[in-house]
Write a protein that holds these residues in place. Structure first.
Motif, PDB file in Angstrom:
ATOM      1  N   ASN A  40       0.812  -1.030   0.096  1.00  0.00           N
ATOM      2  CA  ASN A  40       0.073   0.073  -0.011  1.00  0.00           C
ATOM      3  C   ASN A  40       0.773   1.145  -0.030  1.00  0.00           C
ATOM      4  O   ASN A  40       1.297   1.698   1.060  1.00  0.00           O
ATOM      5  CB  ASN A  40      -0.908  -0.005   1.226  1.00  0.00           C
ATOM      6  CG  ASN A  40      -1.982   1.218   1.228  1.00  0.00           C
ATOM      7  OD1 ASN A  40      -1.938   2.309   0.405  1.00  0.00           O
ATOM      8  ND2 ASN A  40      -2.907   1.175   2.135  1.00  0.00           N
ATOM      9  N   THR A  95       1.996   5.419  -4.919  1.00  0.00           N
ATOM     10  CA  THR A  95       1.109   4.902  -5.972  1.00  0.00           C
ATOM     11  C   THR A  95       0.801   5.463  -7.320  1.00  0.00           C
ATOM     12  O   THR A  95       1.150   5.100  -8.438  1.00  0.00           O
ATOM     13  CB  THR A  95      -0.437   4.415  -5.569  1.00  0.00           C
ATOM     14  OG1 THR A  95      -0.196   3.645  -4.162  1.00  0.00           O
ATOM     15  CG2 THR A  95      -1.219   3.564  -6.523  1.00  0.00           C
ATOM     16  N   GLU A 138      -0.992  -5.079  -4.980  1.00  0.00           N
ATOM     17  CA  GLU A 138      -1.253  -3.647  -4.555  1.00  0.00           C
ATOM     18  C   GLU A 138      -2.603  -3.508  -3.685  1.00  0.00           C
ATOM     19  O   GLU A 138      -3.722  -3.960  -4.289  1.00  0.00           O
ATOM     20  CB  GLU A 138      -1.414  -2.892  -5.875  1.00  0.00           C
ATOM     21  CG  GLU A 138      -1.834  -1.482  -5.439  1.00  0.00           C
ATOM     22  CD  GLU A 138      -1.972  -0.652  -6.763  1.00  0.00           C
ATOM     23  OE1 GLU A 138      -2.511   0.503  -6.744  1.00  0.00           O
ATOM     24  OE2 GLU A 138      -1.607  -0.976  -8.006  1.00  0.00           O
ATOM     25  N   HIS A 142      -5.232  -0.865  -1.298  1.00  0.00           N
ATOM     26  CA  HIS A 142      -5.589   0.332  -1.117  1.00  0.00           C
ATOM     27  C   HIS A 142      -6.825   0.316   0.009  1.00  0.00           C
ATOM     28  O   HIS A 142      -7.742  -0.500  -0.356  1.00  0.00           O
ATOM     29  CB  HIS A 142      -5.989   1.441  -1.981  1.00  0.00           C
ATOM     30  CG  HIS A 142      -4.838   1.586  -2.843  1.00  0.00           C
ATOM     31  ND1 HIS A 142      -3.662   2.408  -2.656  1.00  0.00           N
ATOM     32  CD2 HIS A 142      -4.485   0.951  -4.339  1.00  0.00           C
ATOM     33  CE1 HIS A 142      -2.734   2.232  -3.729  1.00  0.00           C
ATOM     34  NE2 HIS A 142      -3.433   1.510  -4.414  1.00  0.00           N
ATOM     35  N   SER A 178      -2.230   4.403 -11.321  1.00  0.00           N
ATOM     36  CA  SER A 178      -1.661   3.525 -10.500  1.00  0.00           C
ATOM     37  C   SER A 178      -0.415   3.092 -11.085  1.00  0.00           C
ATOM     38  O   SER A 178      -0.636   2.190 -11.997  1.00  0.00           O
ATOM     39  CB  SER A 178      -2.312   2.422  -9.731  1.00  0.00           C
ATOM     40  OG  SER A 178      -1.374   1.590  -9.119  1.00  0.00           O
ATOM     41  N   LEU A 199       1.819   1.267  -9.806  1.00  0.00           N
ATOM     42  CA  LEU A 199       2.263   0.104  -9.112  1.00  0.00           C
ATOM     43  C   LEU A 199       1.004  -1.021  -9.928  1.00  0.00           C
ATOM     44  O   LEU A 199       1.720  -2.000 -10.173  1.00  0.00           O
ATOM     45  CB  LEU A 199       1.859  -0.031  -7.818  1.00  0.00           C
ATOM     46  CG  LEU A 199       2.924   0.770  -6.889  1.00  0.00           C
ATOM     47  CD1 LEU A 199       2.552   0.650  -5.508  1.00  0.00           C
ATOM     48  CD2 LEU A 199       4.287   0.158  -7.255  1.00  0.00           C
ATOM     49  N   SER A 200      -0.006  -0.913 -10.420  1.00  0.00           N
ATOM     50  CA  SER A 200      -0.995  -1.760 -10.972  1.00  0.00           C
ATOM     51  C   SER A 200      -0.228  -2.378 -12.200  1.00  0.00           C
ATOM     52  O   SER A 200      -0.604  -3.417 -12.537  1.00  0.00           O
ATOM     53  CB  SER A 200      -2.225  -1.162 -11.362  1.00  0.00           C
ATOM     54  OG  SER A 200      -2.109  -0.178 -12.251  1.00  0.00           O
ATOM     55  N   ALA A 229       1.780  -5.211 -10.809  1.00  0.00           N
ATOM     56  CA  ALA A 229       1.262  -6.123  -9.669  1.00  0.00           C
ATOM     57  C   ALA A 229       0.741  -7.383 -10.132  1.00  0.00           C
ATOM     58  O   ALA A 229       0.169  -7.113 -11.536  1.00  0.00           O
ATOM     59  CB  ALA A 229       0.158  -5.211  -8.885  1.00  0.00           C
ATOM     60  N   GLN A 234      -4.753  -5.802  -7.736  1.00  0.00           N
ATOM     61  CA  GLN A 234      -5.066  -4.676  -7.013  1.00  0.00           C
ATOM     62  C   GLN A 234      -6.254  -4.838  -6.434  1.00  0.00           C
ATOM     63  O   GLN A 234      -7.531  -5.244  -6.857  1.00  0.00           O
ATOM     64  CB  GLN A 234      -5.073  -3.515  -7.974  1.00  0.00           C
ATOM     65  CG  GLN A 234      -5.582  -2.143  -7.292  1.00  0.00           C
ATOM     66  CD  GLN A 234      -5.975  -1.084  -8.112  1.00  0.00           C
ATOM     67  OE1 GLN A 234      -7.005  -1.076  -8.598  1.00  0.00           O
ATOM     68  NE2 GLN A 234      -4.965  -0.170  -8.401  1.00  0.00           N
ATOM     69  N   CYS A 256      -8.796  -2.754  -3.699  1.00  0.00           N
ATOM     70  CA  CYS A 256      -9.172  -1.489  -3.281  1.00  0.00           C
ATOM     71  C   CYS A 256     -10.429  -1.281  -2.746  1.00  0.00           C
ATOM     72  O   CYS A 256     -11.316  -1.991  -3.491  1.00  0.00           O
ATOM     73  CB  CYS A 256      -8.553  -0.411  -4.046  1.00  0.00           C
ATOM     74  SG  CYS A 256      -9.698  -0.123  -5.609  1.00  0.00           S
TER      75      CYS A 256
END
Length: 146
Positions: free
Chosen positions: A74, A79, A98, A100, A114, A116-117, A120, A123, A125
């Motif tokens: 996170n 991000t 990832e 959130h 994002s 990071l996505s 990843a 994700q 969230c």
């Protein structure tokens, strides 16, 4: 026993105090306790690091290679801004989920992006602290089937 490193970025040390209407009243310590308990039931080791500093998070990702079989990140505001953190995750080739607490896609437009996505395996969230437990479940499944 496979191990997972859970990294939390800027301002997550203030969980439970900061904008409870967005992030809830659960503290980071509460999340770590829940993750430790859940990881035990899954047969996973788990370690934690929170930092408000991008370089510390990047160093932790680099150091994870050869020690951890999975990452949960996170990254908070990083991000949406940190290509360097994205590159670090890509470079270590460890499956990363990832997480959130809030639904970033239902918030301000800048939060919809994002970095990071892109690196990843998935994700999670919008589910609050439960998202961390979901990420542990997902990584356990990934580690068993790979």
């Amino acid at each position: 026993m496979p191990s997972v490193l859970i990294l939390n970025g800027p301002n997550l040390n203030l969980l439970g105090q900061r904008q409870p209407e967005v992030y809830g009243s659960t503290t980071l310590d509460d999340i770590e306790t829940a993750c430790t308990t859940h990881a035990d039931t899954l047969g996973l080791g788990v370690s934690f690091l929170q930092s408000n500093h991008e370089g510390v998070l990047i160093d932790a990702v680099h150091e994870a290679k050869g020690t951890y079989q999975g990452l949960i990140i996170n990254a908070g505001a990083y991000t949406h801004t940190s290509i360097a953190l994205m590159d670090a995750v890509a470079s270590v080739e460890i499956p990363m989920v990832e997480v959130h607490l809030s639904n970033i896609h239902a918030r301000e437009p800048f939060r919809h992006v994002s970095y990071l996505s892109k690196v990843a395996v998935g994700q999670i969230c919008g589910f609050g602290a439960q998202g961390y437990l979901m990420a542990l479940d997902a990584l356990k499944e990934r580690l068993v089937t790979s």
